[in-house]
Write a protein that holds these residues in place. Structure first.
Motif, mmCIF file in Angstrom:
data_model
loop_
_atom_site.group_PDB
_atom_site.id
_atom_site.type_symbol
_atom_site.label_atom_id
_atom_site.label_comp_id
_atom_site.label_asym_id
_atom_site.label_seq_id
_atom_site.Cartn_x
_atom_site.Cartn_y
_atom_site.Cartn_z
ATOM 1 N N ARG A 12 0.825 -1.198 0.000
ATOM 2 C CA ARG A 12 0.000 0.000 0.000
ATOM 3 C C ARG A 12 0.871 1.266 0.000
ATOM 4 N N GLU A 13 1.924 1.242 0.798
ATOM 5 C CA GLU A 13 2.844 2.378 0.803
ATOM 6 C C GLU A 13 3.564 2.518 -0.527
ATOM 7 N N ALA A 16 1.211 4.053 -2.936
ATOM 8 C CA ALA A 16 1.054 5.485 -2.649
ATOM 9 C C ALA A 16 2.239 6.262 -3.212
ATOM 10 N N LEU A 17 3.450 5.712 -3.045
ATOM 11 C CA LEU A 17 4.639 6.383 -3.583
ATOM 12 C C LEU A 17 4.621 6.400 -5.106
ATOM 13 N N GLN A 19 1.954 6.626 -6.885
ATOM 14 C CA GLN A 19 1.030 7.712 -7.235
ATOM 15 C C GLN A 19 1.747 9.062 -7.168
ATOM 16 N N VAL A 20 2.589 9.227 -6.163
ATOM 17 C CA VAL A 20 3.351 10.481 -6.032
ATOM 18 C C VAL A 20 4.259 10.669 -7.247
ATOM 19 N N ARG A 23 2.246 11.684 -10.188
ATOM 20 C CA ARG A 23 1.783 13.070 -10.131
ATOM 21 C C ARG A 23 2.911 14.038 -10.464
ATOM 22 N N LEU A 24 4.141 13.639 -10.143
ATOM 23 C CA LEU A 24 5.301 14.438 -10.529
ATOM 24 C C LEU A 24 5.368 14.524 -12.063
ATOM 25 N N TRP A 26 2.710 14.336 -14.062
ATOM 26 C CA TRP A 26 1.624 15.252 -14.430
ATOM 27 C C TRP A 26 2.096 16.697 -14.276
ATOM 28 N N SER A 231 -4.464 7.182 -10.334
ATOM 29 C CA SER A 231 -5.463 6.157 -10.049
ATOM 30 C C SER A 231 -6.211 6.547 -8.795
ATOM 31 N N GLY A 232 -7.332 5.900 -8.567
ATOM 32 C CA GLY A 232 -8.068 6.102 -7.321
ATOM 33 C C GLY A 232 -8.778 7.435 -7.282
ATOM 34 N N ALA A 233 -8.468 8.215 -6.255
ATOM 35 C CA ALA A 233 -9.228 9.435 -5.979
ATOM 36 C C ALA A 233 -8.630 10.664 -6.646
ATOM 37 N N ASP A 234 -7.605 10.497 -7.477
ATOM 38 C CA ASP A 234 -6.955 11.657 -8.085
ATOM 39 C C ASP A 234 -6.495 11.282 -9.488
ATOM 40 N N LEU A 272 -4.966 1.766 -3.932
ATOM 41 C CA LEU A 272 -3.592 1.567 -3.443
ATOM 42 C C LEU A 272 -3.253 0.092 -3.228
ATOM 43 N N VAL B 20 10.147 16.733 -3.441
ATOM 44 C CA VAL B 20 8.939 16.071 -3.949
ATOM 45 C C VAL B 20 7.816 16.152 -2.901
ATOM 46 N N LEU B 24 4.165 18.111 -3.183
ATOM 47 C CA LEU B 24 2.883 17.471 -2.891
ATOM 48 C C LEU B 24 2.032 18.400 -2.018
ATOM 49 N N PRO B 33 -7.832 17.945 -6.574
ATOM 50 C CA PRO B 33 -9.294 17.795 -6.499
ATOM 51 C C PRO B 33 -9.702 17.522 -5.051
ATOM 52 N N GLY B 35 -11.896 15.700 -3.678
ATOM 53 C CA GLY B 35 -12.151 14.308 -3.306
ATOM 54 C C GLY B 35 -10.896 13.483 -3.085
ATOM 55 N N ALA B 36 -9.733 14.069 -3.346
ATOM 56 C CA ALA B 36 -8.482 13.310 -3.244
ATOM 57 C C ALA B 36 -7.839 13.418 -1.866
ATOM 58 N N GLN B 39 -6.786 10.052 0.095
ATOM 59 C CA GLN B 39 -5.671 9.368 -0.576
ATOM 60 C C GLN B 39 -4.385 10.170 -0.414
ATOM 61 N N GLU B 42 -2.506 9.439 2.659
ATOM 62 C CA GLU B 42 -1.686 8.224 2.603
ATOM 63 C C GLU B 42 -0.399 8.462 1.819
ATOM 64 N N GLU B 43 -0.510 9.255 0.766
ATOM 65 C CA GLU B 43 0.683 9.547 -0.045
ATOM 66 C C GLU B 43 1.702 10.342 0.776
ATOM 67 N N ALA B 46 3.365 8.142 3.362
ATOM 68 C CA ALA B 46 4.364 7.256 2.757
ATOM 69 C C ALA B 46 5.654 8.026 2.468
ATOM 70 N N MET B 47 5.524 9.254 1.974
ATOM 71 C CA MET B 47 6.720 10.071 1.721
ATOM 72 C C MET B 47 7.441 10.386 3.029
#
Lengths: 489, 489
Positions: A12-13, A16-17, A19-20, A23-24, A26, A231-234, A272, B20, B24, B33, B35-36, B39, B42-43, B46-47
């Motif tokens: 899960r962690e 999550a990483l 996803q980070v 997003r970088l 993006w 993915s997920g909520a973002d 996640l 990074v 975030l 957004p 709604g994110a 999540q 959690e991100e 994790a960082m």
């Protein structure tokens, strides 16, 4: 805590990483100041280092050995985690690092060679990428087929053999349909005029809403290339505008909404975890192409779009039927991403054949341009006059993406199957589409396919939704019927 | 590779990951957004986990034991890395985790208590935060002063004793100046009217440019609270607008540009090392406050701003001298962040005294509201009528930031010293400011202070720039002269 719980906490962690890191990416394509590029490279490399260390952490092996699956969700998680862990373990760290280094370099050299129309300048680094991917494929295949091992990264379970059969069935009927359409005396007229950016973006937002994109868990920004990210909520998408080509903005938006809506629809309980993403590139592309083509370019939906365009920009000079023709017209061209629905797959088939030859060693990288141009002339009937319109048009091979291209056509095939099934189940769909209401179709897809994420394999995911084994027949039948009507064949 | 090189490679990756994580945070406040949010939690966690593991990696201790400094840059890097490593090692992991958990919870409870105007609801969690920070301070202080140990996180080298002496000298002269100004028959008239968002943002962009903000390595976005985020090649700021208060937009922008310009000016050779960021909160605040107040609210610069406002919005109803008065007028109020230049420090001094009492145990958390209101009445002469205008107005204590508030006033003191020195060196500065040209002043600051990043300690950084030991005298002299002129004292 059981071994399974420990493993999933760790996973899960890691997700999550990931996803980070995504997003970088993006951020880089949408809002990053241009002077930050070099520092961003270091930030991305540091994130990749963290992710690689976690994905190859030896504790994962211990947990996998001891974990027990209590249900089918746990079984799928364990299967996917083992798959990723084994893949990482099979490739020597030295080779993985060298691939990362060379493909990063190669992408820059590809961009320069394309700008300079100089294929020869790209050959040495392409040869190095091909060599490294072949070496990687041998580690992954462990005696099996090298190309299949690469394909497996994007479309688990697919094989070159099965795709060759499928694509072999597609090609003659697509060529025949293309020739018939272009030879018809009834040619649709293209849309002409210029269309302001504000109006295009307003309609793009309406289209995203119409196709069920959830703005509370996403956003639309402008970027050079349209993409969907997260993915997920973002889950964010991008679009672009050109004054003389509003359809590019509209249909690339709907395409990316297809990708994003899939991610947004996945069961939140899978967030996640390995199940919390689209199951494969092919299934992902089936959603984006179905939204874009079978729904978005349908006569019913273009009628609604015609109304929105007229309301926004005034008279387009085209009546609804002619507008439908303009949206769908076939045209001569060289670029895959700009191709119409009929010819798109011909571009993919060409790449599939050439990249298999590069990986099995029967085509030398230095001979790629010649082979490309010969095949293009055969399939399209006119010659490629420069590399940027030929074998240098796509970034994929420079970054080592061999085995990726066929997932585009596989996605179209899956979209054909899904479309046939949802038309079967939703006989009144066109009435809703005429009002700009896609919810019967997108709701069907959410329930039947999207919500399940990675629970089943790609092919099983489509089969579960359609209650049939996927095949190329429905796509061909759909294309032939649609374009016979437009071109009065 | 030497031990120093190994250590710096590792540190460089850690710094990149910290960038990074910081970005975030920027994303969360500007484009995420809504709604994110879950999540994103959690991100971020994790960082933070990745960063904590790296900062406490035992290899750092080995490298530090073996590393040798070849020059003063290397010596400063080793000093700062050892400082961070020792700090991490002194605090038990259990306590660090508990602090993270409780402060995260406390921030939410603070926001709820503030919205409900219910101090009592906040007391239990505040007491828990105070207890944990006191416990942490004891680990850090190792027999020394607990409050100093906390202060050291934000302003290395500062002590409660030295600040108490400095603030003791400030308070009577600030109170006397405030009373004289508010008692004067010559009161400046406030700006009235409404001012469109587009015009405010256009002027904010002009202001950022005028103060040397480099947009190729930064950007401005809207956010609920103005802030500056990032170091090196990617330093972003935010602003906000209110139709009836354009000065809030303008001066918060200039304030954040001061923070950002400092980060942008640091020697690129220090990027992604411990030297590559502003050296302390106090020195950071000296830049933002000097840009905002001594430069941005000067008679010379407000003359230029008056012209830009008139050009954008038409007649403001105020002639340049009256406009200068409106920018600088003292006003009754309860909120630190909205205070004028004279009264701002009184708000800080109040917090400094109360938080020291909380940490040394002479003030119980349950008694905070009463103590706050009594001190406020003494210093400001009117009563606090609700907690959101009193002891619940700031987020700081809820997230454990004890020792942070005094850096605001220390920053003003440093700004006073720097301003006196640059006026000494730049006798014609006002002629440039009148044209909206801040470059003599900002160039002086870049060369004398900003470029050096963390090479010297905070106090030494200011002393190097001014060629004098810092003291509160220049700030008081500046304020008394400025406001005597405005209020004709």
């Amino acid at each position: 805590m059981s071994a399974y719980d420990d493993l999933m906490d760790f996973q899960r962690e890691t997700e999550a990483l990931a996803q980070v890191a995504g997003r970088l990416g993006w951020d880089q394509e949408t809002v990053m100041p241009r002077g930050a590029a070099h520092q961003r490279g270091e930030e991305m490399a540091a994130m990749e280092g963290v992710l690689h260390a976690r994905r190859s952490d030896p504790r994962i092996g211990d947990w996998l050995d001891r974990a027990e699956a209590a249900d089918d969700v746990a079984a799928a998680n364990l299967r996917l985690i083992r798959r990723m862990f084994d893949r990482t373990a099979k490739v020597p760290a030295r080779l993985a690092a060298e691939l990362a280094r060379v493909t990063s370099l190669a992408q820059g050299q590809w961009a320069e060679a394309r700008a300079a129309e100089d294929f020869a300048a790209f050959v040495p680094v392409l040869a190095r990428v091909v060599d490294l991917r072949r070496e990687e494929a041998q580690h992954l295949a462990q005696g099996g087929d090298a190309y299949d091992a690469l394909l497996d990264d994007y479309e688990p379970g697919a094989t070159a053999e099965s795709l060759t059969a499928m694509f072999g069935a597609l090609r003659p009927r697509l060529l025949a349909l293309r020739d018939a359409a272009l030879g018809s005396p009834h040619q649709p007229v293209p849309l002409t005029g210029t269309f302001g950016e504000g109006g295009q973006l307003a309609i793009a937002t309406e289209l995203a809403t119409a196709f069920g994109y959830d703005f509370t868990r996403g956003r639309i920004d402008k970027a050079v290339h349209p993409f969907s990210s997260g993915s997920g909520a973002d889950v964010r998408i991008t679009t672009r505008t050109a004054p003389d080509d509003p359809f590019n903005c509209f249909y690339s938006t709907v395409h990316e909404v297809g990708h994003a809506a899939y991610e947004q629809a996945i069961d939140p309980a899978f967030a996640l975890t390995p199940l919390g993403q689209g199951v494969s590139m092919g299934v992902h592309e089936s959603q984006s192409r179905l939204y874009e083509n079978q729904l978005g370019r349908s006569r019913a939906f273009t009628g609604w779009l015609h109304g929105r365009m007229t309301a926004t920009f005034g008279d387009t000079g085209l009546e609804p039927d002619a507008f439908y023709g303009a949206v769908n017209r076939l045209h001569r061209g060289f670029i895959r991403t700009e191709a119409d629905e009929v010819q798109y797959n011909l571009h993919v088939l060409l790449r599939f054949d050439l990249e298999r030859a590069l990986i099995d060693g029967t085509l030398a990288p230095a001979e790629l341009e010649e082979a490309w141009n010969a095949r293009f002339l055969t399939d399209f009937g006119y010659p490629v006059d420069r590399p940027s319109k030929g074998c240098l048009q796509d970034v994929h091979w420079s970054v080592g993406l061999f085995g990726y291209f066929p997932t585009y056509t596989l996605g179209n095939v899956y979209a054909g199957c899904l479309h046939a099934a949802l038309r079967r189940d939703l006989p009144d769909l066109d009435a809703a589409l005429t009002r700009g209401d896609t919810s019967p179709a997108t709701g069907w897809l959410r329930e039947r396919l999207q919500r399940w994420g990675g629970l089943r394999g790609p092919r099983a995911t489509v089969a579960h939704a359609t209650e049939q084994e996927p095949s190329e027949g429905p796509l061909l039948d759909y294309l032939e019927a649609k374009f016979a009507a437009i071109y009065r064949l």
